[in-house]
Structures are given as structure tokens and as C-alpha cells.
Enzyme design. Structure first.
Site, PDB file in Angstrom:
ATOM      1  CG  ASP A   2      -2.093   0.890   1.090  1.00  0.00           C
ATOM      2  OD1 ASP A   2      -2.308   1.404  -0.019  1.00  0.00           O
ATOM      3  OD2 ASP A   2      -2.797   1.091   2.090  1.00  0.00           O
ATOM      4  CG  ASN A  50      -7.378  -3.107  -5.300  1.00  0.00           C
ATOM      5  OD1 ASN A  50      -6.390  -3.797  -5.107  1.00  0.00           O
ATOM      6  ND2 ASN A  50      -7.744  -2.164  -4.439  1.00  0.00           N
TER       7      ASN A  50
HETATM    8  C1  FPP Z   1      -2.169  -0.284  -3.226  1.00  0.00           C
HETATM    9  O1  FPP Z   1      -1.668   1.034  -3.104  1.00  0.00           O
HETATM   10  C2  FPP Z   1      -1.492  -0.944  -4.335  1.00  0.00           C
HETATM   11  C3  FPP Z   1      -2.127  -1.604  -5.343  1.00  0.00           C
HETATM   12  C4  FPP Z   1      -3.578  -1.736  -5.437  1.00  0.00           C
HETATM   13  C5  FPP Z   1      -1.350  -2.185  -6.457  1.00  0.00           C
HETATM   14  C6  FPP Z   1      -0.099  -2.898  -6.057  1.00  0.00           C
HETATM   15  C7  FPP Z   1       0.620  -3.274  -7.273  1.00  0.00           C
HETATM   16  C8  FPP Z   1       1.948  -3.153  -7.458  1.00  0.00           C
HETATM   17  C9  FPP Z   1       2.912  -2.702  -6.424  1.00  0.00           C
HETATM   18  C10 FPP Z   1       2.476  -3.484  -8.790  1.00  0.00           C
HETATM   19  C11 FPP Z   1       3.455  -4.568  -8.753  1.00  0.00           C
HETATM   20  C12 FPP Z   1       2.839  -5.893  -8.574  1.00  0.00           C
HETATM   21  C13 FPP Z   1       3.398  -6.965  -9.093  1.00  0.00           C
HETATM   22  C14 FPP Z   1       2.864  -8.315  -8.886  1.00  0.00           C
HETATM   23  C15 FPP Z   1       4.566  -6.826  -9.925  1.00  0.00           C
HETATM   24  P1  FPP Z   1      -2.627   2.264  -3.348  1.00  0.00           P
HETATM   25  O2  FPP Z   1      -2.738   2.476  -4.820  1.00  0.00           O
HETATM   26  O3  FPP Z   1      -3.939   1.994  -2.685  1.00  0.00           O
HETATM   27  O4  FPP Z   1      -1.894   3.450  -2.683  1.00  0.00           O
HETATM   28  P2  FPP Z   1      -2.610   4.665  -1.926  1.00  0.00           P
HETATM   29  O5  FPP Z   1      -3.288   4.073  -0.729  1.00  0.00           O
HETATM   30  O6  FPP Z   1      -1.456   5.551  -1.550  1.00  0.00           O
HETATM   31  O7  FPP Z   1      -3.555   5.314  -2.870  1.00  0.00           O
END
Ligand code: FPP
Length: 224
Positions: A2, A50
Site C-alpha cells: 500500500d 480494487n
Molecule cells: C495499493 O496502493 C497498491 C495496489 C492496489 C497495487 C499494487 C501493485 C503493485 C505494487 C504493482 C506490482 C505488482 C506486481 C505483482 C509486480 P494504493 O494504490 O492503494 O496506494 P494509496 O493508498 O497511496 O492510494
């Protein structure tokens, strides 16, 4: 993993920029595992919730997953990483599912690190799907309701070949588990850290492992 979105926003960049930076951290963390004695690593890449994000972000993430698999497959195989995916594949694009199947197959004989990628995964969804299959076995006469106990249900979970997690790390300052490995984490230790995922490092993982090593895990028992 996250904090990608906030990391990007703090730099005046689109959220996907943060996800790309986050994908690079995955490589560092996987590489650090053998040294730290971590045999099983599970990363939460995309939850069943998501899909509620904008179409642009969802499409960008799906494209990032395809690119990650295509680009990293050789290195993962050569480093002895066995990759598995958990989650419901039915809603995922067919091309992505083919790449996931291929990566699982090409790394199937590896045993240095077992990397599990949770993609379209939700703990409640997993338990519901498992219960459905269990009920089907009962209806088909392969399983008696009297034989259903704590040992039975996990055999139907996506994680049936994996050990339960010892340590769950949640980045970005949020203190919730957001539907991650609900059944499996019953006795996991937790770390809620402020670091945004793109800033997470092997050094921080080492620090958390050291702190984990000092914990007294009693699993409900009284210390001798
Ligand atoms: C949550 O952070 C993150 C995600 C929903 C996506 C995670 C994916 C990756 C790190 C890409 C790499 C994955 C692989 C398997 C290579 P957020 O977007 O909710 O962050 P925020 O809370 O700051 O908005």
C-alpha cells in the site's frame, strides 16, 4: 503493497507512476528473501475490491502485471523462485491468465523462495469459493459433514499448499488488514509501518525480521 498512489501524488505524478515504482520494489524484496531466511513470501497485488478504482488505473495495473510477468519470468526462474498466484482468475483477462499459468509452470520445480502473488484476491471471496467446493463434495458424497473441521476447510483454500503466514506487514500507515489471508492469519504477527510501498527496502524488511525474531509467539498457550 500500500501507498503507491500517495507516493506518486507527493511527486505530482499519476497514480500509475507509483505502481510502476512499487513493481521495482517487488524485485528487491524477492531478491532479499534467501539471505533473510524467508522461504515463503506473499504479496497483495490486486484485491477483489480494487475493481472499484477508475478504469484507467485498473487497466494500467493489469498491463503492469502482464509486463512484470513477461519481463521477470527468466530472472525468477534462474533465481530459484517458485511463483504461484492466488485469487479468482475468472474475472481476469484471458491473456493475463495464460501468462500466470505459464509462469507457474515454468517455475514449478524451483524451491529457493516460494513467491505467491495475490491477484484478484479477497480473503472473504476465497473462503466463500472454498466453502462452495466443500459443499459440492458433500453433495457428491465425497465428504461427510461430520468430517468437516478446522483441518478440512484450509484444504479448499487457494493457499492449500502453503504454510500460514508468520508475519504480515502492512505499509503506508494504515492499520487494517483489508481482506488479506483472513483465515490463514489467525495467529500471524503484524507490523503496521508508515513507509509507503515504493520506499520499502530490503533493509527495512531485515529490521522487521529481526524484531519478529524477538517476539514471543504463544498461540493461545501459557508460556512454560
Ligand atoms: C495499493 O496502493 C497498491 C495496489 C492496489 C497495487 C499494487 C501493485 C503493485 C505494487 C504493482 C506490482 C505488482 C506486481 C505483482 C509486480 P494504493 O494504490 O492503494 O496506494 P494509496 O493508498 O497511496 O492510494
Amino acid at each position: 503493497m500500500d501507498g503507491n498512489g500517495r507516493w506518486a501524488q507527493a511527486r505530482g505524478r499519476p497514480r500509475l507512476f507509483g505502481h510502476h515504482a512499487g513493481a521495482r520494489r517487488v524485485r528487491d524484496v524477492v531478491e532479499a528473501c534467501p539471505d533473510l531466511g524467508i522461504k515463503y513470501l506473499t504479496i497483495f497485488a490486486f484485491s477483489t475490491e480494487n475493481w472499484k478504482r477508475t478504469q484507467v488505473e485498473v487497466a494500467g495495473l493489469m498491463s503492469l502485471f502482464r509486463r512484470y510477468i513477461t519481463r521477470e519470468a527468466r530472472a525468477l526462474k534462474d533465481r530459484g523462485v517458485r511463483v504461484r498466484f492466488i485469487g479468482d482468475r475468472l474475472r481476469l483477462d484471458g491473456k493475463l491468465v495464460v501468462l500466470m499459468d505459464q509462469l507457474e509452470e515454468m517455475t514449478a520445480s524451483n524451491d529457493v523462495v516460494h513467491l505467491t502473488i495475490a491477484l484478484n484476491y479477497g480473503g472473504r471471496d476465497e473462503v466463500a469459493r472454498a466453502t462452495k467446493r466443500l459443499a459440492q463434495d458433500v453433495a457428491a458424497g465425497c465428504l461427510s459433514p461430520d468430517d468437516v473441521d478446522e483441518e478440512t476447510l484450509p484444504r479448499y483454500l487457494d493457499t492449500h499448499v502453503l504454510p500460514d503466514p508468520d508475519l504480515v506487514i502492512r505499509t503506508s500507515g494504515e492499520a487494517r488488514i483489508s481482506n488479506f489471508l483472513l483465515w490463514q492469519s489467525a495467529y500471524a504477527e503484524y507490523e503496521f509501518i508508515d513507509t509507503l510501498w515504493p520506499d520499502f527496502s530490503a533493509q527495512e524488511l531485515r529490521r522487521l525480521c529481526t524484531s519478529y525474531g524477538a517476539r514471543d509467539r504463544r498461540f493461545g498457550a501459557v508460556p512454560a
